[in-house]
Motif scaffolding. Sequence first.
Motif, PDB file in Angstrom:
ATOM      1  N   PHE A 172     -13.367 -63.572-106.899  1.00 24.21           N
ATOM      2  CA  PHE A 172     -14.085 -62.993-106.440  1.00 24.21           C
ATOM      3  C   PHE A 172     -14.430 -61.442-106.026  1.00 24.21           C
ATOM      4  O   PHE A 172     -14.844 -61.565-106.857  1.00 24.21           O
ATOM      5  N   VAL A 173     -14.396 -61.904-104.815  1.00 26.96           N
ATOM      6  CA  VAL A 173     -14.150 -60.596-103.260  1.00 26.96           C
ATOM      7  C   VAL A 173     -13.242 -59.478-104.476  1.00 26.96           C
ATOM      8  O   VAL A 173     -13.699 -58.144-104.283  1.00 26.96           O
ATOM      9  N   ARG A 174     -12.263 -59.788-104.747  1.00 23.05           N
ATOM     10  CA  ARG A 174     -11.464 -58.779-105.769  1.00 23.05           C
ATOM     11  C   ARG A 174     -12.232 -58.058-106.001  1.00 23.05           C
ATOM     12  O   ARG A 174     -12.019 -56.748-106.321  1.00 23.05           O
ATOM     13  N   ALA A 175     -12.350 -58.768-107.138  1.00 17.98           N
ATOM     14  CA  ALA A 175     -13.750 -58.453-108.195  1.00 17.98           C
ATOM     15  C   ALA A 175     -14.652 -57.276-107.646  1.00 17.98           C
ATOM     16  O   ALA A 175     -14.859 -55.976-108.236  1.00 17.98           O
ATOM     17  N   ILE A 176     -15.599 -58.107-106.745  1.00 16.55           N
ATOM     18  CA  ILE A 176     -16.364 -56.967-106.329  1.00 16.55           C
ATOM     19  C   ILE A 176     -16.170 -55.537-105.706  1.00 16.55           C
ATOM     20  O   ILE A 176     -16.673 -54.813-105.573  1.00 16.55           O
ATOM     21  N   ASN A 200     -23.771 -59.197-108.923  1.00 16.72           N
ATOM     22  CA  ASN A 200     -23.734 -60.320-110.878  1.00 16.72           C
ATOM     23  C   ASN A 200     -22.214 -59.927-111.732  1.00 16.72           C
ATOM     24  O   ASN A 200     -21.657 -60.655-112.336  1.00 16.72           O
ATOM     25  N   GLU A 201     -22.100 -58.420-111.729  1.00 16.13           N
ATOM     26  CA  GLU A 201     -20.853 -57.520-112.574  1.00 16.13           C
ATOM     27  C   GLU A 201     -19.994 -58.377-111.985  1.00 16.13           C
ATOM     28  O   GLU A 201     -18.750 -58.159-112.974  1.00 16.13           O
ATOM     29  N   ALA A 202     -19.381 -58.515-110.467  1.00 14.81           N
ATOM     30  CA  ALA A 202     -18.201 -59.264-110.398  1.00 14.81           C
ATOM     31  C   ALA A 202     -17.874 -60.606-111.026  1.00 14.81           C
ATOM     32  O   ALA A 202     -16.758 -60.966-110.470  1.00 14.81           O
ATOM     33  N   GLY A 203     -18.844 -61.033-111.289  1.00 17.79           N
ATOM     34  CA  GLY A 203     -18.969 -62.553-112.335  1.00 17.79           C
ATOM     35  C   GLY A 203     -18.987 -63.732-111.021  1.00 17.79           C
ATOM     36  O   GLY A 203     -18.572 -64.462-111.221  1.00 17.79           O
ATOM     37  N   PHE A 204     -19.282 -63.002-110.058  1.00 15.94           N
ATOM     38  CA  PHE A 204     -19.387 -64.113-108.585  1.00 15.94           C
ATOM     39  C   PHE A 204     -20.680 -65.680-109.789  1.00 15.94           C
ATOM     40  O   PHE A 204     -21.337 -64.597-109.875  1.00 15.94           O
ATOM     41  N   CYS A 230     -24.814 -68.033-105.057  1.00 17.98           N
ATOM     42  CA  CYS A 230     -23.449 -67.609-104.226  1.00 17.98           C
ATOM     43  C   CYS A 230     -24.349 -66.479-103.377  1.00 17.98           C
ATOM     44  O   CYS A 230     -24.019 -65.947-102.152  1.00 17.98           O
ATOM     45  N   TYR A 231     -24.444 -65.220-104.177  1.00 19.76           N
ATOM     46  CA  TYR A 231     -25.510 -63.840-103.576  1.00 19.76           C
ATOM     47  C   TYR A 231     -26.620 -63.838-103.601  1.00 19.76           C
ATOM     48  O   TYR A 231     -27.020 -63.798-105.061  1.00 19.76           O
ATOM     49  N   GLN A 232     -28.010 -63.704-102.985  1.00 24.17           N
ATOM     50  CA  GLN A 232     -29.451 -63.483-103.454  1.00 24.17           C
ATOM     51  C   GLN A 232     -29.661 -62.861-102.760  1.00 24.17           C
ATOM     52  O   GLN A 232     -29.782 -62.869-101.373  1.00 24.17           O
ATOM     53  N   ASN A 233     -30.630 -61.557-103.349  1.00 23.50           N
ATOM     54  CA  ASN A 233     -31.511 -60.853-102.513  1.00 23.50           C
ATOM     55  C   ASN A 233     -32.577 -61.865-102.456  1.00 23.50           C
ATOM     56  O   ASN A 233     -33.494 -61.721-103.262  1.00 23.50           O
TER      57      ASN A 233
END
Length: 452
Positions: free
Chosen positions: A49-53, A170-174, A178-181
């Motif tokens: 996921f991290v590589r994807a973002i 979100n685009e990276a598929g997390f 996992c991560y929210q603003n």
Amino acid sequence: MIKSINPYTGETIKKYRQDTKSILNKKLKRAEKQYKVWRTHSLSSRAKFVRAIGQVLRENTDKYAAMITQEMGKPISQAKAEVEKCAWVCDYYADNAAEALQNEVIETDAYKSLVRYDPLGIILGVMPWNYPFWQVFRFAIPTLMAGNTVLLKHASNVMGCAELIEEAFNEAGFPEGCYQNLVISSKKVNSILKDDRVKAVSLTGSKPAGSAVASKASELIKPSVLELGGSNALVVFEDANLEETVKTCVQARFQNTGQSCIAGKRLLVQESVYLEFVEKFITQVRELKSGNPQDEDTFIGVMAREDLAEELEKQLEDSLTKGARLILGGKRRKTYFEPTVVIDVHKKARIFEEETFGPVMGITPFKTDLEAIDLVNRSKFGLGVSIFTEDYERAEALIGQFDDGAVFVNELVKSDPRLPFGGTKESGYGRELGTFGIKEFVNAKTVYFKKN
């Protein structure tokens, strides 16, 4: 309502309605629910996921950089470089987190004993406007790789950047949660921190903000990391390569229009080369191009808000009354502040004692190594110091005598995913980046198997 305003044009970019209590509770629920799953993911799974973002960042560099420039006035070429650096930190932790977090076997009288590094839960990040993408990613990526989930409260004037960052995750598929603003004002940070589901906080910002958050975290017995202000010294010794040193010092002070905690803000120059150095320095500062932040060749843009420019103006004026001499710049037009150089700055001047967050450089002469050490350490901040000398033995002897969290020799202080980043004194505590940063929000858990 939270407003995002273009500091160059003064136009309102967008208005944001703050999250209600109901919305915030839903986000907390999602973060807690996802944490229970995310923590079970293998490090190799999280790394995907991290590589994807990181790839998402590279594919959308121009889009993200444009928002950075619109919201806080960073010159567009520097905004692009910021986004690229975020992709780098993703690569670094995707490649190195597994080694950093591997179980540490320790020989005791047990059948087996070790330390393992387990996540804590939901981590709250409170981030500033001056590097609106980088500050978020250098906190969020190692925190997520460690198995935590993230809630991010961004600075109110860069909510467009905050929105795009969440979209990137979100685009990276997390996985959801996992991560929210969080679309909230600073006044609501304590209410989020008080929630039992939130286990720790990381803040990058001013001393007042850091003090408030650290006080509440301490009251709640929750871990915190603070990366606060800085007043880094650039120390130029008589044997320095002056041509290269001048280039580095100009970059250290004036990049990001001087709005950086690790900018070189106090230029200390040995008396024997003082006049020569000042002349060369002024020549290069004059050549810096000011203009529209959207132009690729602009180096000095505008400050992020007019009140920040006004405060810098007051610091400058006060310092001039204390004997400092203005030799370049000094004028302000709304959010634009001319690149400014002030010489013969006394240690009691405001631009020496306080953090200056803008394109103003104060220059102070010194005679001996001991005097240089005293001037560097006299600051209430302790983020970093740069020393310039061709004598590496001299440099080695000096390094241990500085109080700062980083010492760079013949280079400006900068953050690097491979190295720990943080300060001492009023610059904060804890470390980001490197193997130290990924271990800030983990439980160093002792495991002991008794021999039968």
